[in-house]
Write a protein that holds these residues in place. Structure first.
Motif, PDB file in Angstrom:
ATOM      1  N   ILE A 236       0.876  -1.149  -0.013  1.00 57.21           N
ATOM      2  CA  ILE A 236       0.207  -0.001   0.073  1.00 57.21           C
ATOM      3  C   ILE A 236       0.925   1.105   0.114  1.00 57.21           C
ATOM      4  O   ILE A 236       1.376   1.547   1.232  1.00 57.21           O
ATOM      5  CB  ILE A 236      -0.953   0.066   1.233  1.00 57.21           C
ATOM      6  N   LEU A 237       1.016   1.739  -1.236  1.00 57.13           N
ATOM      7  CA  LEU A 237       2.131   2.899  -1.006  1.00 57.13           C
ATOM      8  C   LEU A 237       1.575   4.386  -0.858  1.00 57.13           C
ATOM      9  O   LEU A 237       2.272   5.118  -0.216  1.00 57.13           O
ATOM     10  CB  LEU A 237       2.421   3.308  -2.741  1.00 57.13           C
ATOM     11  N   SER A 238       0.221   4.323  -0.812  1.00 56.87           N
ATOM     12  CA  SER A 238      -0.376   5.539  -0.233  1.00 56.87           C
ATOM     13  C   SER A 238      -1.976   5.299   0.185  1.00 56.87           C
ATOM     14  O   SER A 238      -2.432   4.424  -0.645  1.00 56.87           O
ATOM     15  CB  SER A 238      -0.333   6.588  -1.066  1.00 56.87           C
ATOM     16  N   SER A 239      -2.346   5.801   1.198  1.00 63.71           N
ATOM     17  CA  SER A 239      -3.909   5.654   1.678  1.00 63.71           C
ATOM     18  C   SER A 239      -4.333   6.495   2.410  1.00 63.71           C
ATOM     19  O   SER A 239      -3.797   7.176   3.257  1.00 63.71           O
ATOM     20  CB  SER A 239      -4.017   4.386   2.515  1.00 63.71           C
ATOM     21  N   VAL A 240      -5.499   7.382   1.886  1.00 60.38           N
ATOM     22  CA  VAL A 240      -5.837   8.460   2.611  1.00 60.38           C
ATOM     23  C   VAL A 240      -7.663   8.280   2.331  1.00 60.38           C
ATOM     24  O   VAL A 240      -8.122   7.659   2.060  1.00 60.38           O
ATOM     25  CB  VAL A 240      -5.578   9.818   1.778  1.00 60.38           C
ATOM     26  N   HIS A 241      -7.847   9.083   3.650  1.00 61.26           N
ATOM     27  CA  HIS A 241      -9.533   9.555   3.545  1.00 61.26           C
ATOM     28  C   HIS A 241      -9.689  10.585   4.316  1.00 61.26           C
ATOM     29  O   HIS A 241      -8.980  11.228   5.009  1.00 61.26           O
ATOM     30  CB  HIS A 241     -10.127   8.286   4.293  1.00 61.26           C
ATOM     31  N   GLY A 242     -10.751  11.284   3.740  1.00 64.65           N
ATOM     32  CA  GLY A 242     -11.095  12.613   4.089  1.00 64.65           C
ATOM     33  C   GLY A 242     -12.427  13.265   3.462  1.00 64.65           C
ATOM     34  O   GLY A 242     -12.905  12.776   2.471  1.00 64.65           O
ATOM     35  N   SER A 243     -12.549  14.452   3.895  1.00 66.70           N
ATOM     36  CA  SER A 243     -13.613  15.465   3.069  1.00 66.70           C
ATOM     37  C   SER A 243     -12.993  16.697   2.913  1.00 66.70           C
ATOM     38  O   SER A 243     -12.669  17.265   3.741  1.00 66.70           O
ATOM     39  CB  SER A 243     -14.790  15.412   3.889  1.00 66.70           C
ATOM     40  N   SER A 244     -13.275  17.210   1.524  1.00 60.98           N
ATOM     41  CA  SER A 244     -12.932  18.617   1.502  1.00 60.98           C
ATOM     42  C   SER A 244     -13.564  19.695   2.028  1.00 60.98           C
ATOM     43  O   SER A 244     -14.941  19.503   2.367  1.00 60.98           O
ATOM     44  CB  SER A 244     -12.890  18.909  -0.186  1.00 60.98           C
ATOM     45  N   ASP A 245     -12.954  20.734   2.144  1.00 60.85           N
ATOM     46  CA  ASP A 245     -13.825  21.989   2.936  1.00 60.85           C
ATOM     47  C   ASP A 245     -14.967  22.433   2.134  1.00 60.85           C
ATOM     48  O   ASP A 245     -15.190  22.519   0.917  1.00 60.85           O
ATOM     49  CB  ASP A 245     -12.788  23.402   2.639  1.00 60.85           C
ATOM     50  N   GLY A 246     -16.279  22.341   2.813  1.00 63.14           N
ATOM     51  CA  GLY A 246     -17.454  22.855   2.485  1.00 63.14           C
ATOM     52  C   GLY A 246     -18.025  21.531   1.624  1.00 63.14           C
ATOM     53  O   GLY A 246     -19.249  21.715   1.360  1.00 63.14           O
ATOM     54  N   TRP A 247     -17.583  20.422   1.617  1.00 62.84           N
ATOM     55  CA  TRP A 247     -18.238  19.373   0.942  1.00 62.84           C
ATOM     56  C   TRP A 247     -19.285  18.504   1.899  1.00 62.84           C
ATOM     57  O   TRP A 247     -20.357  18.364   1.588  1.00 62.84           O
ATOM     58  CB  TRP A 247     -17.287  18.505   0.251  1.00 62.84           C
ATOM     59  N   SER A 248     -18.476  17.901   2.868  1.00 68.04           N
ATOM     60  CA  SER A 248     -19.425  17.136   3.939  1.00 68.04           C
ATOM     61  C   SER A 248     -20.580  16.377   3.233  1.00 68.04           C
ATOM     62  O   SER A 248     -19.930  15.727   2.152  1.00 68.04           O
ATOM     63  CB  SER A 248     -19.934  18.413   4.640  1.00 68.04           C
ATOM     64  N   SER A 249     -21.691  16.280   3.382  1.00 71.94           N
ATOM     65  CA  SER A 249     -22.603  15.186   3.040  1.00 71.94           C
ATOM     66  C   SER A 249     -23.337  15.877   1.879  1.00 71.94           C
ATOM     67  O   SER A 249     -24.338  15.626   1.239  1.00 71.94           O
ATOM     68  CB  SER A 249     -23.621  14.651   4.004  1.00 71.94           C
ATOM     69  N   GLY A 250     -22.694  17.131   1.158  1.00 73.40           N
ATOM     70  CA  GLY A 250     -23.359  17.972   0.214  1.00 73.40           C
ATOM     71  C   GLY A 250     -24.387  17.206  -0.710  1.00 73.40           C
ATOM     72  O   GLY A 250     -25.317  17.365  -1.062  1.00 73.40           O
ATOM     73  N   PRO A 251     -23.443  16.281  -1.518  1.00 71.30           N
ATOM     74  CA  PRO A 251     -23.960  15.507  -2.691  1.00 71.30           C
ATOM     75  C   PRO A 251     -25.418  14.492  -2.488  1.00 71.30           C
ATOM     76  O   PRO A 251     -26.239  14.253  -3.189  1.00 71.30           O
ATOM     77  CB  PRO A 251     -22.836  14.935  -3.291  1.00 71.30           C
ATOM     78  N   LEU A 252     -25.381  14.490  -1.042  1.00 71.33           N
ATOM     79  CA  LEU A 252     -26.470  13.687  -0.655  1.00 71.33           C
ATOM     80  C   LEU A 252     -27.482  14.249   0.098  1.00 71.33           C
ATOM     81  O   LEU A 252     -28.276  13.786   0.892  1.00 71.33           O
ATOM     82  CB  LEU A 252     -25.854  12.472   0.197  1.00 71.33           C
ATOM     83  N   GLY A 253     -27.634  15.633  -0.133  1.00 76.97           N
ATOM     84  CA  GLY A 253     -28.634  16.171   0.334  1.00 76.97           C
ATOM     85  C   GLY A 253     -28.704  17.722   0.662  1.00 76.97           C
ATOM     86  O   GLY A 253     -29.756  18.709   0.214  1.00 76.97           O
ATOM     87  N   SER A 254     -27.696  18.338   0.982  1.00 84.65           N
ATOM     88  CA  SER A 254     -27.667  19.786   1.460  1.00 84.65           C
ATOM     89  C   SER A 254     -27.235  20.381   0.111  1.00 84.65           C
ATOM     90  O   SER A 254     -27.709  21.857  -0.221  1.00 84.65           O
ATOM     91  CB  SER A 254     -26.727  19.997   2.560  1.00 84.65           C
ATOM     92  N   PHE A 255     -26.423  20.018  -0.795  1.00 78.77           N
ATOM     93  CA  PHE A 255     -26.156  20.626  -2.028  1.00 78.77           C
ATOM     94  C   PHE A 255     -25.501  21.906  -1.784  1.00 78.77           C
ATOM     95  O   PHE A 255     -25.425  22.948  -2.383  1.00 78.77           O
ATOM     96  CB  PHE A 255     -27.306  20.482  -3.011  1.00 78.77           C
ATOM     97  N   ASN A 256     -24.733  22.086  -0.576  1.00 75.67           N
ATOM     98  CA  ASN A 256     -24.100  23.217  -0.399  1.00 75.67           C
ATOM     99  C   ASN A 256     -22.472  23.453  -0.622  1.00 75.67           C
ATOM    100  O   ASN A 256     -21.997  23.930  -0.183  1.00 75.67           O
ATOM    101  CB  ASN A 256     -24.437  23.675   1.447  1.00 75.67           C
ATOM    102  N   MET A 257     -22.272  22.514  -1.419  1.00 73.25           N
ATOM    103  CA  MET A 257     -20.850  22.505  -1.922  1.00 73.25           C
ATOM    104  C   MET A 257     -20.352  23.791  -2.607  1.00 73.25           C
ATOM    105  O   MET A 257     -21.328  24.484  -3.010  1.00 73.25           O
ATOM    106  CB  MET A 257     -20.412  21.284  -2.758  1.00 73.25           C
ATOM    107  N   PRO A 258     -19.154  24.095  -2.573  1.00 68.42           N
ATOM    108  CA  PRO A 258     -18.791  25.495  -3.398  1.00 68.42           C
ATOM    109  C   PRO A 258     -19.143  25.207  -4.879  1.00 68.42           C
ATOM    110  O   PRO A 258     -18.859  23.913  -5.315  1.00 68.42           O
ATOM    111  CB  PRO A 258     -17.131  25.324  -3.097  1.00 68.42           C
ATOM    112  N   LEU A 259     -19.715  26.227  -5.468  1.00 71.69           N
ATOM    113  CA  LEU A 259     -20.143  26.195  -6.602  1.00 71.69           C
ATOM    114  C   LEU A 259     -19.001  25.999  -7.659  1.00 71.69           C
ATOM    115  O   LEU A 259     -19.391  25.096  -8.730  1.00 71.69           O
ATOM    116  CB  LEU A 259     -20.962  27.384  -7.270  1.00 71.69           C
ATOM    117  N   GLU A 260     -17.934  26.207  -7.528  1.00 64.20           N
ATOM    118  CA  GLU A 260     -16.685  26.139  -8.305  1.00 64.20           C
ATOM    119  C   GLU A 260     -16.224  24.594  -8.536  1.00 64.20           C
ATOM    120  O   GLU A 260     -15.603  24.226  -9.371  1.00 64.20           O
ATOM    121  CB  GLU A 260     -15.633  27.009  -8.088  1.00 64.20           C
ATOM    122  N   SER A 261     -16.647  23.805  -7.526  1.00 66.60           N
ATOM    123  CA  SER A 261     -16.419  22.473  -7.671  1.00 66.60           C
ATOM    124  C   SER A 261     -17.572  21.660  -7.530  1.00 66.60           C
ATOM    125  O   SER A 261     -17.639  20.512  -7.201  1.00 66.60           O
ATOM    126  CB  SER A 261     -15.341  22.048  -6.466  1.00 66.60           C
TER     127      SER A 261
END
Lengths: 389, 100
Positions: A236-261
């Motif tokens: 396993i040369l690299s392993s990561v998990h996380g959530s970007s700024d402003g993303w959270s659960s956005g695509p599954l309901g709040s849809f408050n992700m940054p508009l540019e992404s």
């Protein structure tokens, strides 16, 4: 390779069946089957597994697995928070952390799903996050929610149904060579893709992943211990998990992700961390297993992880770039969640290991680096880079 | 609970939204997975954005609009719909001067 590189030494899976197959085993039984297969593959006694990780609200608790398998001593157990497949690579990340720290010696990352027993995903659930803001308008299920992100991608970049069809057809074609794949013996061309019924426009039936009874398991240990085992170990040369700024659960309901992404899977930061940890870049990757809950979403993930340019996944897929054996970067060489099985993406990790061992049924010649990504949409999401055995 | 992700403030006040709602994205749902929706399927769901109000977004439905006429950027008017006497939801229809 550094001497503290965690190694995958065993892979296992149960038989895969359709979610409503009446003859299937319980989730716990399927989990045990996969874990025993992984232990046998690794050449270790299953009772010597001392760590268990999972994700996606897996209901099969480590103490139950311990009792069922006779595990002598459980030294660590952890589940990555996330409501869906976002944590598939993250469960492996947790296992890698545990063996690196010395907390446990043989950690199994597992996932078992039997929706016929445990309840089908995507139904009305008043306790679901964001329920009050989306259920009154008829939004419940993942394809409906994620269609909104993909429609935006089509608007901004001109992505077409035929381009999403190219992704689905690549997965289906790869599955024809995989004896475990649910969609084996059911090849698909563009006409049959386009003729499949609409579920949540722009997603047709064949843009959507399968629903499967089945389980997968991978065993992680240290580089030192791996040397003493008879099997073929994959680093396993690299392993990561996380959530970007402003993303959270956005695509599954709040849809408050940054508009540019918005028309992405929000994994740009994670991608940078993934490649940075390994000192690699996307152009180094030879083969990729991209979590495919839905075609268009997996295609946005390909962009976030640098397999093609931002907005360019449609033409990239249509060009044949992801198709084995001649594409420049074959994707989902097992058939993916679309055509192998919906083991919540842990089957993508299993396939990544096969590619790095040289044992895939769609083996990429001389493949030295495999990217594996976790479910896009739910957060946290996750990813791995595996190296050649 | 904090309501502002930038300053963690829990102080809130009502602000009148700008009168500029438009479709940011939409889907047409062809498979009802709740019995209450069987009679209205296919139906749409949309993300409605208020650009001049810090791009606040709502999930809602667009009424009085044929599926083929839905388009990203379509300008909308708010409609309060009474589903039941104790249950009123914000829905939207194309505004009279809607560009499509």
């Amino acid at each position: 390779m550094k001497a503290d590189t965690p190694m995958i030494v065993g892979i296992g899976q149960s038989e895969y069946t359709k979610w409503n197959d009446p003859a299937h085993d319980s989730e716990l039984g399927l989990a045990c089957t996969a874990i025993m297969a992984a232990a046998a593959d690794a050449g270790i006694d299953v009772t010597h597994i001392d760590g268990i990780t999972s994700f996606g609200e897996d209901a099969n608790e480590p103490p139950l697995i311990q009792a069922a398998l006779g595990i002598e001593e459980l030294r660590m157990s952890a589940m990555l928070w996330s409501g869906g497949g976002g944590g598939s690579c993250g469960a492996v990340d947790l296992a890698a952390m545990a063996v690196k720290s010395g907390q446990a010696h043989y950690v199994v990352a597992m996932r078992s799903l039997a929706q016929g027993h445990a309840g089908r995903f995507g139904q009305y659930d008043p306790n679901w996050r964001h329920a009050s803001f989306i259920h009154p308008f008829g939004l419940f299920a993942a394809p409906q929610l994620l269609a909104l992100a993909v429609r935006r991608h089509m608007h901004e970049y001109g992505t077409t149904a035929e381009q999403m069809g190219a992704f689905a057809i690549a997965c289906r074609t790869h599955a024809q060579r995989n004896p475990a794949a649910i969609m084996r013996s059911r090849p698909m061309d563009m006409a049959s893709y386009l003729a499949s019924r609409m579920i949540a426009d722009p997603f047709r039936l064949f843009d959507c992943c399968l629903e499967t009874n089945g389980a997968c398991a991978v065993i992680v240990t240290s580089w030192e211990r791996a040397r003493d085992l008879p099997g073929v170990a994959v680093p396993i040369l690299s392993s990561v998990h996380g959530s970007s700024d402003g993303w959270s659960s956005g695509p599954l309901g709040s849809f408050n992700m940054p508009l540019e992404s918005f028309a992405s899977v929000g994994a740009a930061q994670l991608s940078e961390a993934l490649y940075g940890k390994a000192g690699l870049s996307p152009s180094d990757i030879d083969v990729a297993q991209i979590y495919d809950n839905f075609t268009g979403v997996a295609m946005m993930a390909m962009e976030d992880f640098g397999l093609c340019e931002r907005g360019g996944s449609g033409p990239f897929c249509a060009s044949g770039a992801i198709a084995w054996p001649n594409g420049e970067i074959p994707v989902n060489t097992h058939g993916g969640n679309l055509s192998e099985a919906y083991a919540h993406g842990l089957n993508h990790v299993v396939e990544g290991v096969r590619q790095m061992r040289g044992t895939s049924t769609c083996q990429v010649e001389n493949a030295a680096l495999c990217l594996v990504t976790g479910g896009p949409g739910p957060a946290p999401t996750s990813a791995l880079i595996l190296g050649r055995a | 609970m904090p309501v502002c992700a930038r300053c963690q403030s829990d102080s809130i006040a009502w602000v009148e939204a700008s009168d500029d709602p438009e479709i940011y994205s939409y889907t047409i749902i062809h498979q009802a997975n709740h019995e209450a929706l069987a009679d209205v399927t296919p139906y749409n769901a949309a993300i409605v954005i208020f650009p001049a109000t810090q791009s606040v977004r709502l999930v809602s439905n667009i009424i009085d609009c044929a599926p083929d006429d839905l388009a990203i950027g379509m300008q909308l008017s708010l409609v309060w719909e009474e589903v039941r006497p104790d249950f009123i939801v914000p829905r939207f229809r194309p505004s009279r001067d809607a560009r499509t």
